[in-house]
Design an enzyme around this catalytic site. Structure first.
Site, PDB file in Angstrom:
ATOM      1  N   GLY A  16       0.903  -1.236  -0.021  1.00 19.06           N
ATOM      2  CA  GLY A  16       0.045  -0.174   0.102  1.00 19.06           C
ATOM      3  C   GLY A  16       0.755   1.206  -0.032  1.00 19.06           C
ATOM      4  O   GLY A  16       2.071   1.244  -0.113  1.00 19.06           O
ATOM      5  N   VAL A  18       1.423   3.513   2.447  1.00 17.72           N
ATOM      6  CA  VAL A  18       2.544   3.541   3.614  1.00 17.72           C
ATOM      7  C   VAL A  18       3.412   2.528   3.346  1.00 17.72           C
ATOM      8  O   VAL A  18       4.877   2.594   3.658  1.00 17.72           O
ATOM      9  CB  VAL A  18       1.859   3.601   4.758  1.00 17.72           C
ATOM     10  CG1 VAL A  18       2.751   3.492   6.124  1.00 17.72           C
ATOM     11  CG2 VAL A  18       0.712   4.650   5.001  1.00 17.72           C
ATOM     12  N   SER A  43      -2.675 -10.272  -2.990  1.00 17.31           N
ATOM     13  CA  SER A  43      -1.003 -10.276  -3.353  1.00 17.31           C
ATOM     14  C   SER A  43      -0.282 -11.470  -2.998  1.00 17.31           C
ATOM     15  O   SER A  43       0.873 -11.481  -3.678  1.00 17.31           O
ATOM     16  CB  SER A  43      -0.843  -8.839  -2.642  1.00 17.31           C
ATOM     17  OG  SER A  43      -1.359  -7.586  -2.755  1.00 17.31           O
ATOM     18  N   CYS A 153      -1.936  10.937  10.878  1.00 19.51           N
ATOM     19  CA  CYS A 153      -0.731  11.731  10.346  1.00 19.51           C
ATOM     20  C   CYS A 153      -1.102  13.379  10.843  1.00 19.51           C
ATOM     21  O   CYS A 153      -0.050  13.950  11.145  1.00 19.51           O
ATOM     22  CB  CYS A 153      -0.622  11.678   8.705  1.00 19.51           C
ATOM     23  SG  CYS A 153      -2.209  11.160   8.437  1.00 19.51           S
ATOM     24  N   SER A 183      -2.959  11.640  -0.594  1.00 23.60           N
ATOM     25  CA  SER A 183      -2.080   9.953  -0.349  1.00 23.60           C
ATOM     26  C   SER A 183      -2.726   9.703   1.015  1.00 23.60           C
ATOM     27  O   SER A 183      -2.174   8.499   1.224  1.00 23.60           O
ATOM     28  CB  SER A 183      -0.789  10.230  -0.622  1.00 23.60           C
ATOM     29  OG  SER A 183      -0.265  11.335   0.482  1.00 23.60           O
ATOM     30  N   GLU A 206     -11.484  11.695  11.510  1.00 25.68           N
ATOM     31  CA  GLU A 206     -10.168  12.482  11.592  1.00 25.68           C
ATOM     32  C   GLU A 206     -10.494  13.542  12.901  1.00 25.68           C
ATOM     33  O   GLU A 206      -9.434  13.743  13.484  1.00 25.68           O
ATOM     34  CB  GLU A 206      -9.995  12.990  10.216  1.00 25.68           C
ATOM     35  CG  GLU A 206      -8.619  13.471  10.233  1.00 25.68           C
ATOM     36  CD  GLU A 206      -7.766  12.376   9.670  1.00 25.68           C
ATOM     37  OE1 GLU A 206      -8.168  11.055   9.694  1.00 25.68           O
ATOM     38  OE2 GLU A 206      -6.616  12.609   9.374  1.00 25.68           O
ATOM     39  N   HIS A 246       0.429  17.312   4.523  1.00 25.08           N
ATOM     40  CA  HIS A 246      -0.861  18.048   5.381  1.00 25.08           C
ATOM     41  C   HIS A 246      -0.437  19.302   5.865  1.00 25.08           C
ATOM     42  O   HIS A 246       0.606  19.629   6.580  1.00 25.08           O
ATOM     43  CB  HIS A 246      -1.264  16.896   6.360  1.00 25.08           C
ATOM     44  CG  HIS A 246      -1.870  15.725   5.983  1.00 25.08           C
ATOM     45  ND1 HIS A 246      -2.125  15.428   4.836  1.00 25.08           N
ATOM     46  CD2 HIS A 246      -2.177  14.571   6.903  1.00 25.08           C
ATOM     47  CE1 HIS A 246      -2.792  14.061   4.679  1.00 25.08           C
ATOM     48  NE2 HIS A 246      -2.979  13.666   5.755  1.00 25.08           N
TER      49      HIS A 246
HETATM   50  N1  LIG Z   1      -1.554   7.290   3.785  1.00 23.16           N
HETATM   51  C1  LIG Z   1      -1.269   7.905   4.853  1.00 23.16           C
HETATM   52  O1  LIG Z   1      -1.016   9.161   4.833  1.00 23.16           O
HETATM   53  C2  LIG Z   1      -1.557   7.430   6.385  1.00 23.16           C
HETATM   54  C3  LIG Z   1      -0.928   8.209   7.477  1.00 23.16           C
HETATM   55  C4  LIG Z   1      -0.865   7.733   8.622  1.00 23.16           C
HETATM   56  C5  LIG Z   1      -1.462   6.432   8.851  1.00 23.16           C
HETATM   57  N2  LIG Z   1      -1.980   5.826   7.923  1.00 23.16           N
HETATM   58  C6  LIG Z   1      -2.508   4.399   8.162  1.00 23.16           C
HETATM   59  O2  LIG Z   1      -1.711   3.231   7.551  1.00 23.16           O
HETATM   60  C7  LIG Z   1      -2.488   2.251   7.119  1.00 23.16           C
HETATM   61  C8  LIG Z   1      -2.405   1.904   5.793  1.00 23.16           C
HETATM   62  O3  LIG Z   1      -2.571   3.077   5.020  1.00 23.16           O
HETATM   63  P1  LIG Z   1      -2.443   3.150   3.390  1.00 23.16           P
HETATM   64  O4  LIG Z   1      -2.741   4.586   2.962  1.00 23.16           O
HETATM   65  O5  LIG Z   1      -1.095   2.608   3.143  1.00 23.16           O
HETATM   66  O6  LIG Z   1      -3.421   2.357   2.686  1.00 23.16           O
HETATM   67  P2  LIG Z   1      -3.398   1.485   1.605  1.00 23.16           P
HETATM   68  O7  LIG Z   1      -2.713   2.122   0.562  1.00 23.16           O
HETATM   69  O8  LIG Z   1      -5.000   1.194   1.273  1.00 23.16           O
HETATM   70  O9  LIG Z   1      -2.594  -0.030   1.776  1.00 23.16           O
HETATM   71  C9  LIG Z   1      -3.410  -0.993   2.488  1.00 23.16           C
HETATM   72  C10 LIG Z   1      -2.582  -2.184   2.715  1.00 23.16           C
HETATM   73  O10 LIG Z   1      -3.186  -2.844   3.568  1.00 23.16           O
HETATM   74  C11 LIG Z   1      -3.546  -4.374   2.875  1.00 23.16           C
HETATM   75  N3  LIG Z   1      -4.836  -4.907   3.001  1.00 23.16           N
HETATM   76  C12 LIG Z   1      -5.721  -4.258   2.812  1.00 23.16           C
HETATM   77  N4  LIG Z   1      -6.905  -5.109   3.143  1.00 23.16           N
HETATM   78  C13 LIG Z   1      -6.418  -6.134   3.435  1.00 23.16           C
HETATM   79  C14 LIG Z   1      -7.046  -7.337   3.938  1.00 23.16           C
HETATM   80  N5  LIG Z   1      -8.316  -7.733   3.881  1.00 23.16           N
HETATM   81  N6  LIG Z   1      -6.269  -8.484   4.436  1.00 23.16           N
HETATM   82  C15 LIG Z   1      -4.660  -8.184   4.314  1.00 23.16           C
HETATM   83  N7  LIG Z   1      -4.212  -7.028   4.019  1.00 23.16           N
HETATM   84  C16 LIG Z   1      -5.089  -5.966   3.592  1.00 23.16           C
HETATM   85  C17 LIG Z   1      -3.262  -4.199   1.524  1.00 23.16           C
HETATM   86  O11 LIG Z   1      -2.753  -5.298   0.532  1.00 23.16           O
HETATM   87  P3  LIG Z   1      -3.058  -5.520  -1.013  1.00 23.16           P
HETATM   88  O12 LIG Z   1      -2.405  -4.400  -1.800  1.00 23.16           O
HETATM   89  O13 LIG Z   1      -2.827  -6.833  -1.056  1.00 23.16           O
HETATM   90  O14 LIG Z   1      -4.726  -4.972  -0.922  1.00 23.16           O
HETATM   91  C18 LIG Z   1      -2.058  -2.902   1.394  1.00 23.16           C
HETATM   92  O15 LIG Z   1      -0.802  -3.316   1.569  1.00 23.16           O
HETATM   93  C19 LIG Z   1      -3.827   2.348   7.563  1.00 23.16           C
HETATM   94  O16 LIG Z   1      -4.157   1.998   8.758  1.00 23.16           O
HETATM   95  C20 LIG Z   1      -3.930   3.884   7.645  1.00 23.16           C
HETATM   96  O17 LIG Z   1      -4.958   4.639   8.660  1.00 23.16           O
HETATM   97  C21 LIG Z   1      -1.849   6.041   6.684  1.00 23.16           C
END
Ligand SMILES: NC(=O)c1ccc[n+]([C@@H]2O[C@H](COP(=O)([O-])OP(=O)(O)OC[C@H]3O[C@@H](n4cnc5c(N)ncnc54)[C@H](OP(=O)(O)O)[C@@H]3O)[C@@H](O)[C@H]2O)c1
Length: 357
Positions: A16, A18, A43, A153, A183, A206, A246
């Site tokens: 994903g 992050v 995946s 974040c 993002s 949020e 942000h």
């Molecule tokens: N983006 C930001 O700026 C940010 C900042 C702070 C915290 N966060 C937190 O960090 C975490 C990840 O965020 P992200 O933005 O990287 O999300 P993302 O792009 O949607 O990535 C999600 C990841 O989790 C996996 N996943 C999703 N559903 C799943 C399932 N049912 N079983 C197993 N794996 C699963 C996905 O794998 P596949 O590719 O195989 O589907 C992918 O590797 C979240 O909890 C989010 O709240 C994000």
């Protein structure tokens, strides 16, 4: 400090937004080595190269591309887990890894507000790591397994900017209005039709996270418990068509009156354990104060200091509260993967992982 060997790391949710940042940050890390990448059943079984739609503006690290993505099952041949899982799966998976004796450093919201789980910003609250012995005992984790979280974040940058003010003058009231990058919603995130040329004044959950997590982060640790800071936070959040970074408009009311120069000095001189310990991912200055009236800006400033600093500008008097400022940080680096890596480095420096201290 230099460990005898690099610690074996799994990235949970490696495919994903992050997760890809974790891969980039850890692929040449002096203490940690990526030995496993795990994601969903969609995946698992593919090479990382094939499973992942790579979206980081630098090439996918060569050593990681051929790794076969696994499922999320826990194993004890791993020294350290970083979690970039979505909240629907993170909670139970992270506990299972901790039960297998593996320290887990998570970005997900699931365990952040649990009283025995540190919600860490290493410059701000390194003593919150003292929750770990109690956590292991009450949850019957093996001594080597525990949970550490980093904040939402936006809360990360707000708490970072408030910390020196709260420490020096006391902060009573905070008003924050955020402009959050796309993002932050993960990949593929929002539809281009919804966000292009638009602002969406709502991000589910949020505002509550900004208000409660800031109080926990700035809280004091006493006898293995966190006493939340008593300041009150009012947050309003917006999603804006920016890729990374942000921005937050912040006003504060201080407990002890002071002047603008002293506020500026408190921010500019702020430093902490990552800097004194010279941790590998620590920014030289955790807070960079910018004096140009139109800065910070995501486009110009967010990648400076490797995306690990918090940028503060527009520092001025507020006619309703005491002072106002504009705060900026990189949401997927310091606000997510980079923050987690720094948490793990601090835990390592304190001898909580890897058997070195
Ligand atoms: N983006 C930001 O700026 C940010 C900042 C702070 C915290 N966060 C937190 O960090 C975490 C990840 O965020 P992200 O933005 O990287 O999300 P993302 O792009 O949607 O990535 C999600 C990841 O989790 C996996 N996943 C999703 N559903 C799943 C399932 N049912 N079983 C197993 N794996 C699963 C996905 O794998 P596949 O590719 O195989 O589907 C992918 O590797 C979240 O909890 C989010 O709240 C994000």
């Amino acid at each position: 400090m230099k460990p005898d060997r690099r610690l074996r790391v799994v990235i949970l949710g490696a495919t994903g937004t992050v997760g890809q940042r974790f891969v980039t940050l850890l692929s040449h890390h002096p203490w940690f080595e990526i030995t496993r990448v795990a994601a969903s059943e969609r995946s698992a079984g593919k090479t990382y190269r094939d499973a992942c739609r790579w979206r980081v503006p630098t090439p996918m690290p060569k050593g990681v591309a051929p790794l076969i993505v696994t499922d999320l099952s826990a194993a004890d041949d791993i020294d350290l887990a970083f979690s970039a899982l979505t909240a629907d799966v993170a909670g139970d998976v992270e506990v299972r890894w901790a039960q297998a004796g593996v320290p887990v450093f998570s970005n997900a919201r699931n365990h952040r507000m649990e009283p025995d789980v540190p919600l860490m910003i290493p410059e701000v609250n390194p003593d919150h790591l003292r929750l770990i012995p109690g956590q292991c005992a009450s949850r019957q984790f093996p001594a080597s397994g525990f949970l550490v979280t980093n904040a939402n974040c936006s809360a990360t940058f707000l708490a970072m900017a408030l910390a020196p003010l709260h420490r020096t003058f006391g902060v009573e009231l905070v008003s924050v209005v955020t402009m959050q990058a796309v993002s932050g919603a993960g990949y593929p995130g929002l539809s281009a039709l919804d966000i292009s040329g638009n602002v969406i004044p709502f991000i589910s959950g949020e505002e509550e996270k900004l208000e409660s997590e800031t109080q926990k982060i700035l809280g004091l640790q006493r006898n293995g418990a966190i006493h939340p800071a008593e300041l009150r936070v009012s947050a309003q959040v917006n999603r804006v068509p920016v890729i990374d970074g942000h921005l937050e408009s912040v006003s504060v009311k201080l407990t002890n009156p002071t002047n603008l120069d002293d506020v500026r000095d408190a921010l500019q001189s702020f430093s902490g354990e990552p800097q004194t310990e010279d941790l590998p991912s620590a920014p030289r200055m955790p807070i960079v104060v910018l004096d140009e009236p139109d800065r910070p800006q995501p486009k110009l400033d967010v990648d400076r200091e490797n995306g690990m600093a918090t940028f503060v500008g527009g520092l001025r008097r507020c006619s309703v509260l005491d002072y106002k400022m504009t705060v900026l940080g990189h949401n997927t680096l310091r606000g997510a993967a980079g923050g987690s890596v720094l948490n793990a480095e601090l835990a390592m420096a304190r001898g909580l992982i890897g058997g070195a201290g």
